[in-house]
Design a protein around this motif. Structure first.
Motif, short mmCIF file in Angstrom:
data_model
loop_
_atom_site.label_atom_id
_atom_site.label_comp_id
_atom_site.label_asym_id
_atom_site.label_seq_id
_atom_site.Cartn_x
_atom_site.Cartn_y
_atom_site.Cartn_z
N ARG A 1 -10.66 -0.26 -6.51
CA ARG A 1 -11.20 0.28 -5.26
C ARG A 1 -10.11 1.01 -4.50
N VAL A 2 -10.51 1.82 -3.54
CA VAL A 2 -9.57 2.63 -2.77
C VAL A 2 -9.53 2.10 -1.35
N GLY A 3 -8.31 1.97 -0.82
CA GLY A 3 -8.14 1.55 0.56
C GLY A 3 -7.32 2.58 1.31
N TYR A 4 -7.32 2.47 2.63
CA TYR A 4 -6.53 3.36 3.47
C TYR A 4 -5.66 2.52 4.38
N ARG A 5 -4.44 3.01 4.60
CA ARG A 5 -3.49 2.32 5.47
C ARG A 5 -2.92 3.37 6.41
N LEU A 6 -2.72 2.99 7.67
CA LEU A 6 -2.15 3.90 8.66
C LEU A 6 -0.64 3.73 8.68
N GLU A 7 0.08 4.85 8.56
CA GLU A 7 1.53 4.82 8.61
C GLU A 7 2.01 5.82 9.65
N THR A 8 3.13 5.48 10.29
CA THR A 8 3.72 6.38 11.26
C THR A 8 4.84 7.14 10.56
N VAL A 9 4.74 8.47 10.60
CA VAL A 9 5.71 9.34 9.94
C VAL A 9 6.26 10.32 10.97
N GLU A 10 7.57 10.60 10.88
CA GLU A 10 8.15 11.55 11.81
C GLU A 10 8.06 12.95 11.22
N ARG A 11 7.36 13.84 11.94
CA ARG A 11 7.22 15.23 11.53
C ARG A 11 7.48 16.11 12.73
N ASP A 12 8.26 17.15 12.53
CA ASP A 12 8.58 18.12 13.59
C ASP A 12 9.16 17.44 14.83
N GLY A 13 9.93 16.38 14.62
CA GLY A 13 10.56 15.68 15.74
C GLY A 13 9.63 14.76 16.50
N ARG A 14 8.38 14.62 16.03
CA ARG A 14 7.43 13.73 16.71
C ARG A 14 6.89 12.72 15.71
N ASP A 15 6.47 11.56 16.21
CA ASP A 15 5.85 10.54 15.35
C ASP A 15 4.38 10.85 15.20
N ARG A 16 3.93 10.89 13.95
CA ARG A 16 2.52 11.15 13.65
C ARG A 16 1.96 9.97 12.88
N THR A 17 0.69 9.69 13.08
CA THR A 17 0.00 8.65 12.33
C THR A 17 -0.82 9.32 11.23
N VAL A 18 -0.57 8.92 9.98
CA VAL A 18 -1.29 9.50 8.85
C VAL A 18 -1.98 8.40 8.06
N ARG A 19 -3.12 8.77 7.45
CA ARG A 19 -3.84 7.84 6.58
C ARG A 19 -3.32 8.00 5.16
N VAL A 20 -2.95 6.89 4.52
CA VAL A 20 -2.43 6.92 3.16
C VAL A 20 -3.41 6.18 2.26
N ARG A 21 -3.83 6.84 1.16
CA ARG A 21 -4.72 6.21 0.19
C ARG A 21 -3.91 5.30 -0.71
N PHE A 22 -4.46 4.11 -1.04
CA PHE A 22 -3.78 3.22 -1.98
C PHE A 22 -4.80 2.50 -2.85
N ALA A 23 -4.35 2.08 -4.05
CA ALA A 23 -5.20 1.34 -4.98
C ALA A 23 -5.18 -0.12 -4.57
N LYS A 24 -6.33 -0.72 -4.39
CA LYS A 24 -6.40 -2.11 -3.92
C LYS A 24 -5.96 -3.10 -4.99
N ARG A 25 -6.06 -2.72 -6.28
CA ARG A 25 -5.67 -3.63 -7.36
C ARG A 25 -4.16 -3.88 -7.35
N SER A 26 -3.37 -2.80 -7.22
CA SER A 26 -1.91 -2.94 -7.30
C SER A 26 -1.21 -2.69 -5.97
N GLY A 27 -1.89 -2.06 -5.03
CA GLY A 27 -1.27 -1.74 -3.75
C GLY A 27 -0.44 -0.48 -3.80
N LYS A 28 -0.46 0.23 -4.93
CA LYS A 28 0.35 1.43 -5.11
C LYS A 28 -0.33 2.63 -4.44
N ASP A 29 0.50 3.50 -3.82
CA ASP A 29 -0.04 4.71 -3.17
C ASP A 29 -0.58 5.68 -4.19
N LEU A 30 -1.61 6.43 -3.77
CA LEU A 30 -2.22 7.41 -4.67
C LEU A 30 -1.87 8.83 -4.25
#
Length: 118
Positions: A89-118
């Motif tokens: 199954r596919v899950g989404y996790r919110l991560e804070t990433v610094e872009r253009d000198g500002r902090d942005r929140t992005v959705r990251v897809r990951f595999a629920k079986r292994s927890g590895k990012d897609l």
């Protein structure tokens, strides 16, 4: 939609492979139609298309019977885990990433079986 172009997916419904179907086969997603909720998977649901004979700009003859993929419904395929090569199954996790000198929140897809990012 949780499945995107280029993902490795497995067909989870339909006729079994031993009966000439595609269930259990894995393939890469060629295109996704979000409006109709359909996906084209490489080598799955092959259909024959009869095309009318004609000529191209260079004078080559075209036409005949062409094998091509037909669309599958999105609910009939499942994403394959990159680590274990089994469906997941596919899950989404919110991560804070610094872009253009500002902090942005992005959705990251990951595999629920292994927890590895897609």
């Amino acid at each position: 939609m949780k499945i995107k172009k280029g993902d490795l997916v497995e067909v989870i419904t339909g006729r079994a492979q031993k009966n000439g179907g595609d269930r259990g086969k894995q393939g890469k997603v060629i295109s996704v139609d979000t409006e109709r909720q359909r996906v084209l998977v490489e080598g799955m649901r092959m259909v024959k298309r009869h095309t009318k004979a004609g000529t191209t700009g260079r004078g080559a003859r075209t036409g005949g019977i062409i094998n091509q993929e037909a669309a599958l419904h999105i609910s009939n395929v499942m994403l394959v885990d990159p680590e274990s090569k089994k469906r997941t199954r596919v899950g989404y996790r919110l991560e804070t990433v610094e872009r253009d000198g500002r902090d942005r929140t992005v959705r990251v897809r990951f595999a629920k079986r292994s927890g590895k990012d897609l």
